[in-house]
Design an enzyme around this catalytic site. Structure first.
Site, short mmCIF file in Angstrom:
data_model
loop_
_atom_site.label_atom_id
_atom_site.label_comp_id
_atom_site.label_asym_id
_atom_site.label_seq_id
_atom_site.Cartn_x
_atom_site.Cartn_y
_atom_site.Cartn_z
N CYS A 164 18.22 -6.24 7.02
CA CYS A 164 17.49 -5.05 7.45
C CYS A 164 18.05 -3.75 6.90
O CYS A 164 17.36 -2.73 6.88
CB CYS A 164 17.45 -5.00 8.98
N PHE A 215 9.22 -10.57 13.09
CA PHE A 215 9.32 -10.28 11.66
C PHE A 215 8.00 -10.41 10.92
O PHE A 215 7.14 -11.23 11.25
CB PHE A 215 10.37 -11.20 11.02
N HIS A 306 15.29 2.53 10.87
CA HIS A 306 14.73 1.19 10.68
C HIS A 306 14.50 0.56 12.05
O HIS A 306 15.44 0.43 12.84
CB HIS A 306 15.67 0.31 9.86
N ASN A 339 9.02 -6.02 12.09
CA ASN A 339 10.26 -5.76 11.35
C ASN A 339 10.14 -6.49 10.02
O ASN A 339 10.27 -7.71 9.96
CB ASN A 339 11.46 -6.26 12.15
#
Length: 392
Positions: A164, A215, A306, A339
């Site tokens: 990430c 994700f 993020h 994500n």
């Protein structure tokens, strides 16, 4: 450094400082609505465990994700049914799919970015490529360069398996390259797919369900360079003033990923959000002190964080006592794309530009000149860039 004008960008880039000149993104064609994910996932993996299904249902609600794009499809599972079978050695099949998919998405995102930039592919001098979703020699950097038609003289850097934090790490590298090579134009491209870690649900791996719920796939791109040429390329959006990286000793098992015969296996420790919360103030302070700011000034900054998950965003917001709107762009990116690992910071920055232009059109005050671009990855590694907003 700042002058008032008639609606156009009034902040000028500092000479010799790297700037983001354009942003671009791309996605696979498969759009997944979070409300339909659970039934589809259990049907495609031939699993009927009611407890696991109930747990995934709960997780899908808590992630705040509404939609995601994924490479995985019924066609792929039909061609490779072993991907949905527990214990099958499938790393070759996964890499065959991933290598092709990440290159295709990276090319599309880069082409989008280059079009917005307004100059030619031949003007790109350097390439930084980031991915945690492939493994091959030569790497994705070369396949991307070939797909775009970059010059053989293009200098390439490849960052693999940074997770990430990879997008902000790549931006830090692009900044260093641009500032040490006057006149250069650096293409930063990120590309990720979850197929590398796709697995059927298992009671022995309950943490896998977090990834299923959270994700997503996609690609991102940026053009980075110093001393923008007025009217010859798109106006700069952000100036990258100072970049730092820190790792936290003895936390390397908190985010643990292994490439096995069955693809990548991830374990995320429950204490990850708490560890980030406990260390966020000290890390941000190192960047803020560069321009004479302190903890009293958190709400005077913009925040491009993020979105590793809602718990991380909530902990950062709480610890720094941020106004709720400060993380709007991060929360929107998480809601719309999940994500998407290294790509997600591109989506956050795009939303920040969009929100800034909307405020400008509505002649609203409240924009912040300075801000932080942040990401957290394996290590645990903190990546941060002190940036200036040049769009308002």
């Amino acid at each position: 450094m700042e002058a008032k004008g008639n609606g156009s960008s009034t902040r000028k880039a500092s000479p010799g400082k790297a700037t983001i000149l354009a942003l671009g993104k791309a996605f696979p064609h498969q759009l997944v609505m979070q409300e339909f994910l659970v039934d589809g996932y259990f049907r495609n993996t031939n699993c009927d465990d009611p407890e696991l299904k109930e747990k995934l249902t709960r997780l899908c609600k808590t992630t705040t994700v509404k939609t995601r794009y994924v490479v995985m499809s019924e066609e792929i599972l039909s061609k490779y049914p072993e991907l949905a079978t527990e214990g099958q050695p499938t790393v070759k099949q996964r890499l065959d799919i991933c290598n092709e998919a990440v290159t295709r998405m990276a090319i599309e995102a880069s082409q989008c970015c280059i079009t917005k930039w307004g100059k030619s592919v031949s003007d790109i001098t350097h390439l930084v490529y980031v991915s945690s979703s492939e493994a091959r020699l030569p790497g994705g950097d070369l396949h991307l360069a070939k797909g775009l038609g970059l010059s053989p003289d293009t200098h390439r850097v490849m960052l693999y398996f940074m997770g990430c934090s990879g997008g902000v790490a790549g931006l830090r590298i692009a900044k260093d390259i641009a500032e040490n090579n006057p006149g250069s134009r650096v293409l930063l491209a990120t590309s990720e797919t979850t197929i590398i870690g796709f697995k059927p649900p298992s009671a022995s791996r309950p943490y896998d369900l977090v990834g299923v719920a959270l994700f997503g796939d996609g690609a991102g791109a940026m053009i980075v360079g110093t001393d923008p040429i007025q009217d010859a390329e798109s106006p700069p959006q952000y100036e990258l003033h100072t970049a730092i990286q820190n790792f936290l000793p003895d936390t390397e098992k908190t985010i643990d990923g292994r490439l096995t015969e069955e693809g990548i296996s991830f374990k995320l420790a429950r204490e990850l959000p708490q560890i980030i919360e406990d260390n966020i103030e000290g890390f941000c302070g190192k960047l803020m002190e560069v321009v004479g700011m302190s903890e009293k000034d958190y709400n005077k900054l913009f925040w491009a964080v993020h979105p590793g998950g809602p718990a991380i965003l909530n902990r950062v917001e709480k610890r720094l006592d941020l106004m709720p709107e400060k993380l709007n762009a991060s929360r929107r990116a998480l809601m719309d794309y999940g994500n998407a690992s290294s790509n997600t910071i591109v989506y956050v920055l795009e939303y920040m530009v969009e929100e800034g232009l909307k405020m400008k059109d509505e002649k609203k005050e409240g924009d912040c000149e300075w801000g932080l671009i942040l990401a957290f990855g394996p290590g645990i590694t903190f990546e941060g860039i002190l940036a200036r907003n040049l769009t308002v």
